[in-house]
Write an enzyme that holds these catalytic residues in place. Structure first.
Site, mmCIF file in Angstrom:
data_model
loop_
_atom_site.group_PDB
_atom_site.id
_atom_site.type_symbol
_atom_site.label_atom_id
_atom_site.label_comp_id
_atom_site.label_asym_id
_atom_site.label_seq_id
_atom_site.Cartn_x
_atom_site.Cartn_y
_atom_site.Cartn_z
ATOM 1 C CE LYS A 1 31.969 -29.173 -35.610
ATOM 2 N NZ LYS A 1 33.357 -29.188 -35.661
ATOM 3 C CG ASP B 1 36.900 -24.844 -27.459
ATOM 4 O OD1 ASP B 1 37.222 -26.020 -27.195
ATOM 5 O OD2 ASP B 1 36.368 -24.515 -28.535
ATOM 6 C CG ASP C 1 33.050 -25.960 -27.332
ATOM 7 O OD1 ASP C 1 33.185 -24.749 -27.115
ATOM 8 O OD2 ASP C 1 33.352 -26.486 -28.407
HETATM 9 N N1 GDD Z 1 46.673 -23.342 -33.417
HETATM 10 C C1 GDD Z 1 45.511 -23.596 -34.015
HETATM 11 N N2 GDD Z 1 45.461 -23.532 -35.391
HETATM 12 N N3 GDD Z 1 44.430 -23.901 -33.262
HETATM 13 C C2 GDD Z 1 43.266 -24.137 -33.919
HETATM 14 C C3 GDD Z 1 43.127 -24.082 -35.316
HETATM 15 C C4 GDD Z 1 44.300 -23.747 -36.094
HETATM 16 O O1 GDD Z 1 44.284 -23.651 -37.328
HETATM 17 N N4 GDD Z 1 41.843 -24.363 -35.636
HETATM 18 C C5 GDD Z 1 41.207 -24.599 -34.476
HETATM 19 N N5 GDD Z 1 42.056 -24.451 -33.430
HETATM 20 C C6 GDD Z 1 41.753 -24.649 -32.012
HETATM 21 C C7 GDD Z 1 40.591 -23.824 -31.501
HETATM 22 O O2 GDD Z 1 41.050 -22.625 -30.903
HETATM 23 C C8 GDD Z 1 39.977 -24.746 -30.462
HETATM 24 O O3 GDD Z 1 40.614 -24.606 -29.194
HETATM 25 C C9 GDD Z 1 40.290 -26.140 -30.970
HETATM 26 O O4 GDD Z 1 41.354 -26.001 -31.906
HETATM 27 C C10 GDD Z 1 39.094 -26.820 -31.657
HETATM 28 O O5 GDD Z 1 38.582 -25.975 -32.647
HETATM 29 P P1 GDD Z 1 37.038 -25.532 -32.658
HETATM 30 O O6 GDD Z 1 36.866 -24.590 -33.786
HETATM 31 O O7 GDD Z 1 36.600 -25.098 -31.314
HETATM 32 O O8 GDD Z 1 36.376 -26.907 -33.084
HETATM 33 P P2 GDD Z 1 34.914 -27.453 -32.736
HETATM 34 O O9 GDD Z 1 34.504 -27.091 -31.356
HETATM 35 O O10 GDD Z 1 34.001 -27.070 -33.843
HETATM 36 O O11 GDD Z 1 35.146 -29.064 -32.818
HETATM 37 C C11 GDD Z 1 36.237 -29.676 -32.126
HETATM 38 O O12 GDD Z 1 35.937 -29.803 -30.750
HETATM 39 C C12 GDD Z 1 34.832 -30.685 -30.428
HETATM 40 C C13 GDD Z 1 34.663 -30.691 -28.933
HETATM 41 O O13 GDD Z 1 34.368 -29.389 -28.504
HETATM 42 C C14 GDD Z 1 36.505 -31.063 -32.743
HETATM 43 O O14 GDD Z 1 37.716 -31.525 -32.205
HETATM 44 C C15 GDD Z 1 35.374 -32.056 -32.457
HETATM 45 O O15 GDD Z 1 35.758 -33.348 -32.905
HETATM 46 C C16 GDD Z 1 35.103 -32.111 -30.960
HETATM 47 O O16 GDD Z 1 33.984 -32.953 -30.690
HETATM 48 MG MG MG Z 2 35.151 -25.733 -29.921
#
Ligand code: GDD
Ligand code: MG
Length: 370
Positions: free
Chosen positions: A157, A106, A219
């Site tokens: 977080k 994303d 993001d």
């Molecule tokens: N296949 C799969 N399975 N993908 C997953 C799963 C899962 O169980 N859970 C999450 N994802 C994918 C989401 O679709 C997304 O593309 C990515 O992994 C990260 O998940 P998010 O839910 O968007 O996490 P976030 O934005 O709260 O936090 C993450 O991204 C940040 C940067 O945007 C973390 O990686 C943070 O450390 C990072 O700073």
């Molecule tokens: Mg995200």
């Protein structure tokens, strides 16, 4: 070069855009969002991509196919139940090479991954996390490094009390270079978070950060950020292939569009779209393909997706209108309101304050006002 992209999330914060389509393939400006990521990676020599899917995997596959149109080999892996960010990687293990990129699915970015790869090789790291500066790290993974890039702490977080004494917030951008050895640290067949379980365990064991302070990074996971990303693309704040299409006034108008009103860039108008007499569209507007805009309507800082019909005398600002939606005459849509795919809004309504109308919903004339 190989990359695995995690696209398993449900994208709940972007509903109703993501009610019927998974976040990776919702349209951003003029193409499915994931195409921006694939084009960026292709530019850094990535030619083999594994998409790790969960939510609506067939829709992703239908939209992106085998990748040949982009010069990439695209393969799809769907986990039996959500395995978390590390569990999903482990599930794709059989397809992975000795060294690969891993990405959150994303992020809209132009980070120089080639430079990140060079640093990874030079340090002999097991994993190198792309880092970008932010003002508020609370929704991200905060990364602490020492000179030379070695990671000394990873706080997913972080709470406000954890930020005391830190003068620059570098967060994980969701762009990783990994050695296959990382997979040995992930237990199979269960839900594992790479942020909460793997990175902390790798601190002091070959985990490095690559700071990309000058890159664009976003993001796109909320309505506000989806709009920010849209405008940053047409404004040229992020380097994408869309820039090559923008002509005079940073405007791209596709074939068969009929513009009777005034259209100002930066913006994109899709094929077959009609803008009626006395209307004013732009700046910072994306109209999809086959959109109809009635007479005397004003649209600014907004996205109106394919096939949507907007009546006469309307006002659309800071909003997103989904594909095939219909909006009656003199209706106002503003303040991050979102109209879902195929929803119908009658005449003389006001949608505001982040209101979300779900796909197919019908609002009679004058039904909502603020
Ligand atoms: N296949 C799969 N399975 N993908 C997953 C799963 C899962 O169980 N859970 C999450 N994802 C994918 C989401 O679709 C997304 O593309 C990515 O992994 C990260 O998940 P998010 O839910 O968007 O996490 P976030 O934005 O709260 O936090 C993450 O991204 C940040 C940067 O945007 C973390 O990686 C943070 O450390 C990072 O700073
Ligand atoms: Mg995200």
């Amino acid at each position: 070069m190989q990359a695995v992209i995690l696209v398993g999330g449900e994208g709940t914060r972007l509903r109703p855009l993501t009610s019927l389509h998974p976040k990776p393939v919702i349209q951003l400006v003029d193409r499915p969002f994931m195409v921006f990521m694939l084009e960026w990676l292709r530019g850094h020599g990535v030619d083999d991509v594994v998409l790790s899917c969960g939510f609506l995997p067939t829709k992703i596959e239908e939209a992106l196919g085998d990748g040949s149109a982009l010069g990439i080999r695209l393969r799809y892996v769907t986990e039996p139940e959500p395995r978390g960010t590390a569990g999903a990687l482990k599930y794709a293990e059989d397809l992975l090479e000795d060294r690969f990129l891993m990405l959150n699915g994303d992020v809209l970015t132009d980070v120089d991954v080639s430079a990140q790869l060079r640093q990874h090789e030079a340090t002999g790291a097991v994993g190198t996390l792309g880092l970008v500066p932010v003002e508020d790290p609370s929704a991200y993974g905060l990364v602490l490094t020492r000179d030379g890039g070695e990671v000394t702490g990873f706080l997913e977080k972080p709470g406000h009390d954890e930020l005391v004494g830190i003068d620059e917030y570098l967060i994980s951008a969701g762009i990783y270079v990994l050695e296959r050895a990382v997979l040995d640290r992930i237990e199979p067949d269960r839900n594992v978070s790479i942020e909460r379980e793997v990175w902390p365990a790798l601190v002091g064991n070959g985990l490095y950060g690559f700071a990309a302070r000058d890159a664009y990074w976003l993001d796109i996971g909320t309505p506000q950020r989806y709009l920010d990303g849209t405008f940053d693309i047409v404004d040229g704040n992020v380097r994408t292939a869309v820039l090559d299409r923008l002509g005079e006034g940073s405007l791209a108008v596709d074939g068969g569009a009929t513009l009777e009103g005034r259209v100002l860039g930066p913006g994109v108008v899709g094929a077959g779209t009609r803008v009626g007499t006395g209307s004013s569209v732009g700046p910072q507007v994306v109209l999809g393909r086959g959109v109809e805009v009635g007479r005397g309507t004003r649209i600014e800082r907004a996205v109106v997706l394919d096939g949507a019909v907007v009546g006469a005398g309307c006002e659309l600002r800071d909003c997103i209108v989904g594909p095939g939606a219909r909006i009656g005459d003199r209706t106002v849509v503003r303040e991050l309101a979102m109209v879902g795919e195929g929803a119908v809004v009658g005449d003389d309504c006001v949608l505001a304050a982040g209101m979300k109308l779900f796909p197919g919903v019908e609002l009679p004339d004058g039904a909502v006002k603020f």
